[in-house]
Design a protein around this motif. Structure first.
Motif, PDB file in Angstrom:
ATOM      1  N   PHE A   1       7.291  10.756   4.712  1.00  0.00           N
ATOM      2  CA  PHE A   1       7.392   9.742   5.758  1.00  0.00           C
ATOM      3  C   PHE A   1       7.497   8.346   5.147  1.00  0.00           C
ATOM      4  N   THR A   2       6.646   8.054   4.165  1.00  0.00           N
ATOM      5  CA  THR A   2       6.685   6.732   3.533  1.00  0.00           C
ATOM      6  C   THR A   2       7.997   6.522   2.791  1.00  0.00           C
ATOM      7  N   ALA A   3       8.540   7.585   2.201  1.00  0.00           N
ATOM      8  CA  ALA A   3       9.828   7.468   1.521  1.00  0.00           C
ATOM      9  C   ALA A   3      10.930   7.113   2.513  1.00  0.00           C
TER      10      ALA A   3
ATOM     11  N   THR B   1      -1.843  -5.105  -9.704  1.00  0.00           N
ATOM     12  CA  THR B   1      -1.704  -5.640  -8.349  1.00  0.00           C
ATOM     13  C   THR B   1      -2.643  -4.930  -7.386  1.00  0.00           C
ATOM     14  N   ALA B   2      -2.722  -3.612  -7.507  1.00  0.00           N
ATOM     15  CA  ALA B   2      -3.562  -2.828  -6.599  1.00  0.00           C
ATOM     16  C   ALA B   2      -5.018  -3.243  -6.699  1.00  0.00           C
TER      17      ALA B   2
ATOM     18  N   GLY C   1       0.799  -1.222   0.000  1.00  0.00           N
ATOM     19  CA  GLY C   1       0.000   0.000   0.000  1.00  0.00           C
ATOM     20  C   GLY C   1       0.830   1.270   0.000  1.00  0.00           C
ATOM     21  N   ILE C   2       1.922   1.300   0.785  1.00  0.00           N
ATOM     22  CA  ILE C   2       2.715   2.537   0.850  1.00  0.00           C
ATOM     23  C   ILE C   2       3.521   2.761  -0.432  1.00  0.00           C
TER      24      ILE C   2
ATOM     25  N   GLY D   1      -2.112   1.863   3.750  1.00  0.00           N
ATOM     26  CA  GLY D   1      -0.824   2.202   3.149  1.00  0.00           C
ATOM     27  C   GLY D   1      -0.945   3.294   2.106  1.00  0.00           C
ATOM     28  N   VAL D   2      -1.957   3.194   1.246  1.00  0.00           N
ATOM     29  CA  VAL D   2      -2.187   4.226   0.221  1.00  0.00           C
ATOM     30  C   VAL D   2      -2.476   5.567   0.882  1.00  0.00           C
TER      31      VAL D   2
END
Length: 299
Positions: free
Chosen positions: A161-163, A101-102, A21-22, A151-152
């Motif tokens: 932050f996700t990076a 995939t999503a 998700g992220i 996650g998205v």
């Protein structure tokens, strides 16, 4: 073992799906309408062609009913983080692979329980465990769709932050995947040794056939090389962790991972060998053809 099945396994899959998700953005879902032809071909290959091919193989190669059912559970699973990663290595269209995939990871909440019940009735017959389609669907939503959505959302709200955490999250997800695969094999070791000579070739054959059919079918539909590679990876590389987890959800014996999960466990190892050979071929084909190299750069 009861803790493994009821807590560690679902939480691990949920974390793996969160790691997917992220890596997604809202654009990955919008891309469905931006590339409808390629996306539709990939979806049909994933949701319909793969189970049909698996079923046909099992009509030719006779396996123990529990093993055959496990192969079908694997065939019902969507692609995952691994298929996206391997698409990148092979020079395929990562955007298409990620979008497939999503969407399939969300749709499988509806498709897998229904297909699994029908498959269990066919292969297991009187030995079929009671399958509560609604309960399994809800469980899958909680450990598949919800973590992906979270996650998205996190990636959308806090991309920096996700990076920063993406590498650590990806590494931990990979470790959990390895632990789950080894656990499925270890808890079914006697069953594995009794069936590996029959089950292993079936899984490799399914893997190879779907990689070739996925690529060849996409090319027949006049898709580009990168798009064809992405579709091959999406229909050829399945989410083995989901197959293991669904097998455990169906068995619900609380004692050990069931034989239903073994096919996915073995596949979690063999798929890399098949994918590696396909990657070598796809990259060599692109290098040998200047127009394909240009397509790769555009993708």
């Amino acid at each position: 073992m009861d803790i493994l099945l009821k807590l560690f396994l679902p939480l691990s899959l949920a974390f793996i799906m969160f790691s997917l998700g992220i890596s997604l953005t809202l654009q990955d879902f919008k891309r469905v309408v931006q590339m409808p032809r390629a996306f539709s071909i990939g979806m049909l290959g994933q949701l319909l062609l793969l189970p049909v091919v698996a079923f046909l193989i099992l009509q030719v190669v006779e396996l123990e009913p529990a093993m055959a059912f496990g192969v079908m559970l694997l065939a019902f699973a969507p692609g995952g983080v691994t298929s996206n990663m391997l698409t990148r290595f092979s020079g395929g269209s990562v955007a298409l692979a990620v979008s497939l995939t999503a969407v399939t990871s969300v749709l499988c909440v509806l498709t897998v329980p229904v297909f699994a019940a029908a498959s269990a009735n066919y292969f297991l017959g009187a030995a079929m465990p009671k399958i509560d389609v609604t309960s399994i669907g809800i469980s899958m939503a909680l450990i598949m769709a919800v973590p992906v959505a979270i996650g998205v959302l996190v990636n959308h709200m806090a991309p920096s932050f996700t990076a920063a955490i993406s590498k650590v999250v990806s590494l931990l997800a990979s470790v959990l995947f390895v632990v789950i695969v080894l656990g499925a094999i270890a808890t079914n070791w006697s069953v594995l040794t009794a069936n590996i000579l029959e089950l292993g070739p079936v899984l490799i054959l399914l893997n190879v056939v779907m990689l070739l059919v996925g690529y060849g079918g996409a090319k027949l539909m006049k898709l580009s090389h990168p798009d064809s590679v992405a579709i091959a990876m999406e229909v050829g590389i399945q989410n083995a962790t989901l197959g293991i987890t669904v097998g455990a959800l169906i068995a619900m014996n609380g004692e050990a991972l069931p034989p239903y999960s073994l096919a996915s466990g073995i596949y979690g190892i063999t798929m890399y060998g098949c994918a590696f050979l396909f990657i070598l071929w796809a990259r060599r084909k692109a290098r040998a053809n200047p127009s394909l190299r240009a397509q790769n750069e555009l993708s």
